[in-house]
Design a protein around this motif. Structure first.
Motif, PDB file in Angstrom:
ATOM      1  N   LYS A 146       0.687  -1.262   0.007  1.00 39.23           N
ATOM      2  CA  LYS A 146      -0.019   0.019   0.034  1.00 39.23           C
ATOM      3  C   LYS A 146       0.837   1.358  -0.101  1.00 39.23           C
ATOM      4  N   ASP A 149       2.322   1.780  -3.336  1.00 40.68           N
ATOM      5  CA  ASP A 149       1.169   2.370  -4.408  1.00 40.68           C
ATOM      6  C   ASP A 149       0.993   3.833  -4.045  1.00 40.68           C
ATOM      7  N   HIS A 150       1.506   4.091  -2.572  1.00 35.71           N
ATOM      8  CA  HIS A 150       1.056   5.697  -2.232  1.00 35.71           C
ATOM      9  C   HIS A 150       2.275   6.552  -2.813  1.00 35.71           C
ATOM     10  N   ASP A 153       0.906   7.061  -6.156  1.00 32.19           N
ATOM     11  CA  ASP A 153      -0.239   8.314  -6.052  1.00 32.19           C
ATOM     12  C   ASP A 153       0.383   9.843  -5.886  1.00 32.19           C
ATOM     13  N   SER A 159       4.398   4.400 -12.301  1.00 34.32           N
ATOM     14  CA  SER A 159       3.543   2.994 -12.433  1.00 34.32           C
ATOM     15  C   SER A 159       4.237   2.267 -13.085  1.00 34.32           C
ATOM     16  N   ARG A 162       6.635   0.749 -10.742  1.00 39.27           N
ATOM     17  CA  ARG A 162       5.618  -0.007  -9.750  1.00 39.27           C
ATOM     18  C   ARG A 162       5.443  -1.599 -10.032  1.00 39.27           C
TER      19      ARG A 162
END
Length: 195
Positions: A146, A149-150, A153, A159, A162
């Motif tokens: 998480k 993913d932050h 963001d 991405s 990621r």
């Protein structure tokens, strides 16, 4: 992608729940059964020792890489197929990387995270094209995932970079993702608008 040899990063302790030890043993056994050589940190204690012993018990090949100064602390495993002793932690990671086709992190602490992030950073920079994965045993890495993913963001991680970090809830799922991994054609380089 053919996976003949995989690096496993994991803890030199067992943690507070038996599922980590059980799954580490299962990973070692499964790698051996699939003819995948295990490359790991060379210790005989904790999850490190568990994954190595399980691979050996199942007839697998196990290569350990350990720095001299950790020999007494992690108690090097003298019963593995090959033990490589090196000078530094950097040498350890470099040689482990040279001996493997992919990387998996099982549950661990700072050392495991440091090793994992160096390997994914090397991939991001194009220094290797190997799959790098997290085995999210019992939700161990859910908060970390998480947070990563932050980072996306917040615009601090692309991405596509990621997506280079593979995640599996089971070793079978993760190995399948790794076998099907297609590294990105473009690596991370500074763009003009980032200067």
């Amino acid at each position: 992608m053919k996976l003949n040899s995989i690096v496993i990063f994991c803890a030199s302790s067992f943690g507070n729940t038996s599922v980590y030890k059980e799954q580490a043993a299962y990973v070692g056994k499964l790698l051996a059964e699939r003819g995948i050589q295990l490359v790991y940190g060379g210790g005989r204690v904790g999850l490190m020792g568990t994954v190595a012993n399980a691979a050996l018990d199942a007839g697998g090949q196990v290569v350990g890489v350990i720095p001299h100064f950790l020999n007494s602390k992690e108690r090097e495993h003298t019963g593995i197929t090959k033990l490589i002793t090196v000078e530094t932690m950097h040498d350890r990671k470099r040689i482990m990387n040279e001996h493997a086709d992919g990387v998996i992190a099982l549950p661990g602490g700072f050392g495991t995270l440091e090793e994992l992030f160096e390997m994914i950073t090397w991939a991001q920079l194009g220094l290797h094209k190997k799959p790098v994965g997290l085995l999210n045993i019992n939700g161990f890495y859910t908060h970390l995932i998480k947070f990563i993913d932050h980072m996306v963001d917040e615009g601090l991680l692309k991405s596509e970079n990621r997506a280079m970090l593979l995640v599996g809830e089971t070793i079978e799922d993760l190995l399948e993702k790794m076998a099907n991994y297609d590294p990105p054609a473009v690596t991370k380089w500074i763009e003009k608008d980032e200067i």
